[in-house]
Design a protein around this motif. Structure first.
Motif, short mmCIF file in Angstrom:
data_model
loop_
_atom_site.label_atom_id
_atom_site.label_comp_id
_atom_site.label_asym_id
_atom_site.label_seq_id
_atom_site.Cartn_x
_atom_site.Cartn_y
_atom_site.Cartn_z
N GLY A 636 0.83 -1.13 -0.16
CA GLY A 636 -0.06 -0.13 0.11
C GLY A 636 0.74 1.40 0.08
N TYR A 637 2.10 0.98 0.14
CA TYR A 637 2.93 2.25 0.37
C TYR A 637 3.38 3.02 -1.11
CZ TYR A 637 7.46 4.84 1.14
OH TYR A 637 8.31 5.89 0.98
N GLY A 638 3.61 4.39 -0.98
CA GLY A 638 3.88 5.04 -2.26
C GLY A 638 3.82 6.51 -2.02
N LEU A 639 4.85 7.23 -2.48
CA LEU A 639 4.94 8.81 -1.88
C LEU A 639 4.18 9.47 -3.32
CD1 LEU A 639 8.58 8.80 -0.81
CD2 LEU A 639 6.46 8.69 0.67
N SER A 640 4.16 10.72 -2.79
CA SER A 640 3.69 11.75 -3.75
C SER A 640 4.60 13.05 -3.83
CB SER A 640 2.25 12.13 -3.33
OG SER A 640 1.59 13.14 -3.98
N TYR A 641 4.32 13.75 -4.75
CA TYR A 641 5.13 15.24 -4.75
C TYR A 641 4.24 16.08 -3.77
CZ TYR A 641 7.84 13.60 -8.88
OH TYR A 641 8.34 12.91 -9.71
N SER A 642 3.02 15.70 -3.27
CA SER A 642 2.33 16.26 -2.25
C SER A 642 2.62 15.48 -1.05
CB SER A 642 0.60 16.10 -2.72
OG SER A 642 0.38 16.44 -3.86
N ASN A 643 2.15 15.95 0.23
CA ASN A 643 2.24 15.57 1.20
C ASN A 643 0.90 15.48 2.21
OD1 ASN A 643 3.17 14.79 3.93
ND2 ASN A 643 3.56 17.08 4.33
N PHE A 644 0.53 14.19 2.09
CA PHE A 644 -0.84 14.14 2.91
C PHE A 644 -0.86 13.74 4.15
CE2 PHE A 644 -1.13 12.74 -1.65
CZ PHE A 644 -2.16 13.68 -2.18
N THR A 645 -1.83 14.33 5.08
CA THR A 645 -1.87 13.95 6.47
C THR A 645 -3.31 13.36 6.84
OG1 THR A 645 -2.39 16.20 6.90
CG2 THR A 645 -0.03 15.33 7.27
N TYR A 646 -3.17 12.53 7.69
CA TYR A 646 -4.63 11.94 7.98
C TYR A 646 -5.13 12.42 9.35
CZ TYR A 646 -4.44 8.84 4.23
OH TYR A 646 -4.26 8.33 2.82
N SER A 647 -6.40 12.57 9.55
CA SER A 647 -7.14 12.83 10.95
C SER A 647 -7.04 11.46 11.47
CB SER A 647 -8.13 13.63 10.78
OG SER A 647 -9.21 12.81 10.30
N ASP A 648 -7.69 11.53 12.80
CA ASP A 648 -7.91 10.34 13.69
C ASP A 648 -9.38 9.62 12.62
OD1 ASP A 648 -5.91 10.34 15.34
OD2 ASP A 648 -7.09 11.51 16.95
N VAL A 649 -9.69 8.49 13.05
CA VAL A 649 -10.92 8.04 12.38
C VAL A 649 -11.87 8.25 13.34
CG1 VAL A 649 -12.00 5.63 11.69
CG2 VAL A 649 -9.19 6.24 11.50
N THR A 650 -13.06 8.57 12.67
CA THR A 650 -14.11 8.62 13.56
C THR A 650 -15.26 7.65 12.72
OG1 THR A 650 -15.16 10.55 12.00
CG2 THR A 650 -14.06 11.14 13.85
N VAL A 651 -16.17 7.09 13.75
CA VAL A 651 -17.12 6.31 13.41
C VAL A 651 -18.55 6.48 13.89
CG1 VAL A 651 -15.44 4.23 13.27
CG2 VAL A 651 -16.56 4.75 15.49
N SER A 652 -19.45 6.08 12.96
CA SER A 652 -20.92 6.31 13.23
C SER A 652 -21.30 5.84 14.57
CB SER A 652 -21.79 6.00 12.01
OG SER A 652 -21.59 4.51 11.63
N SER A 653 -20.74 4.73 14.97
CA SER A 653 -21.04 4.04 16.15
C SER A 653 -20.16 2.96 16.75
CB SER A 653 -22.53 3.45 16.02
OG SER A 653 -22.71 2.56 17.16
N LYS A 654 -19.89 3.08 17.96
CA LYS A 654 -18.90 2.15 18.64
C LYS A 654 -19.60 0.97 18.90
CE LYS A 654 -14.97 4.46 19.51
NZ LYS A 654 -13.65 3.80 19.38
N ASN A 655 -20.89 0.79 18.88
CA ASN A 655 -21.42 -0.49 19.25
C ASN A 655 -22.51 -0.75 18.12
OD1 ASN A 655 -20.29 -1.26 21.84
ND2 ASN A 655 -21.04 1.01 22.19
N LEU A 656 -22.28 -1.78 17.47
CA LEU A 656 -23.34 -2.16 16.28
C LEU A 656 -23.79 -3.35 16.36
CD1 LEU A 656 -20.38 -0.66 14.84
CD2 LEU A 656 -22.21 -0.36 13.35
N LYS A 657 -25.03 -3.69 15.75
CA LYS A 657 -25.72 -4.88 15.73
C LYS A 657 -26.35 -5.43 14.59
CE LYS A 657 -29.49 -6.59 18.72
NZ LYS A 657 -29.35 -7.93 18.61
N GLY A 658 -26.28 -6.62 14.44
CA GLY A 658 -26.52 -7.36 12.94
C GLY A 658 -26.07 -6.71 11.94
N ASN A 659 -27.28 -6.58 10.86
CA ASN A 659 -27.01 -5.87 9.70
C ASN A 659 -26.72 -4.33 9.67
OD1 ASN A 659 -26.46 -8.03 8.20
ND2 ASN A 659 -28.63 -8.55 7.44
N GLN A 660 -26.44 -3.69 10.61
CA GLN A 660 -26.47 -2.35 10.34
C GLN A 660 -25.00 -1.82 9.52
OE1 GLN A 660 -25.66 -1.12 14.83
NE2 GLN A 660 -27.89 -0.41 14.97
N THR A 661 -25.03 -0.83 9.05
CA THR A 661 -23.67 -0.20 8.48
C THR A 661 -22.89 0.74 9.25
OG1 THR A 661 -25.04 -0.27 6.47
CG2 THR A 661 -23.11 1.28 6.40
N LEU A 662 -21.88 0.37 9.12
CA LEU A 662 -21.05 1.46 10.05
C LEU A 662 -20.07 2.34 8.85
CD1 LEU A 662 -18.86 1.95 12.60
CD2 LEU A 662 -17.48 0.12 11.67
#
Ligand code: BGC
Length: 759
Positions: A636-662
């Motif tokens: 998955g590695y590869g550089l660019s002439y740009s410099n990308f930074t990533y924020s933390d991951v946020t999720v729609s829910s921390k607790n899911l059940k059955g066929n829900q979508t996260l």
């Protein structure tokens, strides 16, 4: 009554024959094929199962002789690797005018990464991570091949491989089942469409199965693995091709679990047809049936019967079916139904392609002139090549280069057209490929000077060089000694402002039967590189490779490394585009680069073991004394002439059940002054299972353009479907528990958060 019945049959059969631009109708197809098969003798049915090579391109022992006679006698179902629309048209004429039943032939070819306009080798294509571009490359290949008489391609090759010694790693999509599956789907779609036009050709997914897991990375070698690993990590891309409607499947040469794939009922029938519902036909690889004699499975009659009963429908080159099946039928070793079933599938393929309605559908002289190597195709190949390159290192932003001053272009791969398209580019005209020298010169025009020197041989072992430059890809003869080549190169290097060193592998140093036990840059080229670095000038290594290579020294010492694989017919232009910054590189590795061969197999989605490492070295933990567990460059590695930074991951829910979508979201920011494309990757770890689970698995990716200074929110929707795996009982399901959701720009550098998912 009899006459009426006959008339009715003719009418039904005529109306069942598909027109030029009609999607094949399964009901009409059955009626048509039933009627045709009623007229066929057993010999003619067996003839349909025979696929001789044309002799134009040979990768093994060519077996067929007197093909014309055989076609007239109904002993041939198709031909492959025959080049030239006129030739194909004439052969088709013989089939449809001079054989008793006038059944058209199918014409196959290894159109692997383009026809005349070649795209990057598949390993390079898999670093593009843009499925529209992947599909488009297959589409262009289909347009050109179909304009040249070809209606069947032996592609995509989807063999997962984690062994860079294996030469055919260059022909596949790398180490990951998810990425490989997306590519398989896109390519099948690009080739076949819905079979409604004369630009759609039949695709053949190969090499089924597990060919890329050859022991010791030696081609054609034995494969042996657990069913759990097979189903989770190696089979998904073949299945993805089947789900996408691939028309045919090629059996692999290797054995699996002690049975050659060509004779494996488990693979060819139980999995392929019963579990996956495959409806097309299966062809052997080149002499695959005959090779079962060497595998130790019996004589030709026995292995041919074994293959037919396992579920093979067409015999490439070896004529095992042609010469033994009748006898086996008479002796009760195979049944009429088994022969009929195989024959039906071949006829159905021809029907789907529209060949019964018009056997010359793919022999359109106008198209052969107008649709091949067009400006649009060439442009697409160039753009795709730029996206396949992976920038491995770029210290102090040495790249992009300015189009001014003196640029020394040095290396045995700098001025060779023949080595640009890469392995398996059989239909291309090597002379039209763009060499690096040509590409750079065109790009700078008169604003900079390109000073060229060969610098070294490919290898000081001339036999190795010969083996690595076959099929017309020899380097220009040069009788100068290593010292003379080096002296010339250093003289040029010393006058220059910057050095571009084009080194690595020639195109036939990977591909079929091109395994290597040492995957370094060959010694003599390395010496050249060392000498170039000693000049004190900035050095950019443009690395040609058909596999991940071991580059520890290079990573440490060379300021910039651009891995360009084999970029296809536009390679030289595309390399110039990226070196000078007209295109910002965006490729990401689809295979792990190991530090040394001793670490192989090394892949990102490994298991944790009971003694994982926290830090190298730890006694009594899972590691080596002499090298860390880290890859040189991760998946998955590869550089660019740009410099990308990533924020933390946020999720729609921390607790899911059955066929829900996260929904998992990150914000990616381009902290640079240049627009660039970033491949945002989603990985998931199933923390606890009834079977052990990998430390991470790719489950999604998005390639997006992010403008200079811009931030973009990137979201992934995750459902329980994404959590499924084959458990110990080979049941495909998900298990409740904790999941680590990781997002990042490569597999090693991710932001993560935990969620819990109950049933
Ligand atoms: C290769 C296949 C190829 C076939 C026909 C074999 O040697 O393994 O990948 O499709 O030849 O050319």
């Amino acid at each position: 009554m009899k006459r009426n019945h006959w008339l009715l049959t003719v009418l039904i059969v005529l109306t069942a024959a598909p027109g030029f631009s009609q999607k094949p109708d399964p009901v009409k197809m059955k009626i048509f094929v039933d009627a045709l098969m009623k007229k066929m003798t057993t010999d003619e049915k067996i003839g349909q199962l025979n696929l001789p090579g044309s002799g134009d391109i040979v990768t093994g022992q060519a077996k067929s002789s007197d093909i014309g006679k055989k076609i007239r006698e109904g002993e041939v179902g198709g031909l492959f690797n025959i080049k030239g629309v006129e030739k194909i048209k004439e052969v088709q004429r013989v089939a449809v005018e001079e054989s008793r039943l006038k059944i058209p032939l199918i014409f196959g070819m290894d159109v692997i990464h383009g026809y005349q306009t070649t795209f990057p080798i598949p390993l390079g294509m898999s670093c593009v991570w843009d499925m529209n571009l992947v599909e488009q490359s297959a589409r262009v290949a289909a347009i050109e091949a179909s304009a040249s008489g070809i209606n069947w391609t032996f592609s995509p090759m989807v063999d997962i491989s984690r062994d860079p010694r294996w030469g055919r790693i260059s022909e596949g999509s790398g180490e990951d089942a998810y990425l490989g599956s997306q590519i398989a789907k896109a390519m099948v779609k690009g080739y076949q469409g819905d079979f409604s036009s004369n630009t759609n050709i039949m695709s053949c997914v190969k090499h089924y199965a597990l060919y890329g897991a050859a022991e010791a990375g030696r081609d054609y070698n034995t494969t042996d693995m657990s069913r759990v690993r097979m189903f989770n990590e190696y089979l998904p891309p073949y299945k993805a091709a089947v789900d996408a409607g691939v028309g045919s499947v090629m059996a692999s040469f290797n054995e699996v679990d002690g049975i050659p794939a060509t004779g494996s009922k488990f693979l060819m029938t139980d999995v392929l047809r019963t579990q996956w519902g495959f409806k097309g036909f299966v062809v052997t690889d080149y002499t695959g049936i005959n090779e079962m004699m060497d595998h130790g499975m019996g004589n030709l009659q026995q292995v041919a019967a074994l293959a037919l009963k396992a579920g093979i429908n067409m015999d490439m080159v070896g004529e095992g079916f042609l010469t033994t099946l009748k006898k086996s039928l008479q002796e009760g070793k195979v049944t009429q139904k088994q022969i009929d079933d195989a024959c039906r599938l071949i006829l159905e393929a021809k029907y789907k392609l529209g060949l019964f309605a018009d056997p010359y559908k793919y022999c359109n002289m106008e198209r052969s002139k107008n649709d091949v190597y067009t400006a649009t195709h060439i442009k697409a190949a160039r753009l795709t090549a730029t996206e396949s390159f992976v920038l491995l290192k770029n210290q102090n932003n040495l790249l992009p280069l300015k189009k001014t001053g003196k640029i020394a272009l040095i290396g045995p791969l700098a001025n060779t057209k023949e080595n640009m398209p890469g392995t398996w580019s059989v239909a291309t005209d090597l002379k039209t490929a763009v060499a690096v020298k040509e590409g750079l010169e065109k790009a700078v025009g008169s604003s900079a000077q390109i000073l060229y020197a060969k610098g070294s041989k490919l290898s000081s072992d001339s036999n190795f060089e010969k083996r690595g430059t076959m099929f017309g890809r020899e380097l220009a003869a040069d009788n100068r000694s290593e010292e003379e080549l080096l002296t010339e190169a250093l003289a040029i290097a010393n006058q220059s402002d910057v050095i571009v060193a084009t080194l690595g592998e020639a195109s036939e140093m990977s591909g079929e039967s091109s395994s290597r036990s040492n995957i370094d840059i060959p010694e003599t080229q390395k010496k050249l590189l060392e000498a170039l670095l000693k000049t004190g000038k900035p050095v950019v290594l443009v690395l040609f490779a058909g596999r991940p290579m071991t580059l520890v020294w290079e990573k440490e010492n060379v300021p910039a490394i651009l891995n360009v694989w084999f970029g296809g017919s536009e390679a030289g232009n595309a390399i110039a585009d990226v070196l000078f910054g007209d295109v910002n590189p965006s490729g990401k590795l689809s295979t792990t680069f190991p530090q040394n061969v001793g670490q192989v197999p090394l892949f990102y989605n490994h298991k944790n073991t009971g003694r994982p490492l926290t830090k190298w070295f730890e006694k009594f933990r899972s590691n080596y004394l002499d090298v860390s567990n880290e890859p040189l460059y991760p998946f998955g590695y590869g550089l660019s002439y740009s410099n990308f930074t990533y924020s933390d991951v946020t999720v729609s829910s921390k607790n899911l059940k059955g066929n829900q979508t996260l929904t998992a979201t990150v914000t990616v920011t381009n902290n640079s002054k240049v627009d660039g494309k970033e491949v945002v990757q989603l990985y998931i770890r199933d923390m606890i299972g009834t079977s052990t689970r990998p430390v991470k698995e790719l489950k999604g990716f998005q390639k997006l353009l992010i403008k200079a200074g811009e931030s973009k929110k990137v979201s992934f929707a995750i459902t329980p479907n994404d959590l499924k795996f084959y458990n110990y009982d080979l049941k495909y399901d998900w298990e409740a528990g904790d999941f680590n959701i990781m997002i990042g720009g490569n597999s090693a550098d991710v932001k993560s958060t935990m969620v819990n998912w109950v049933k």
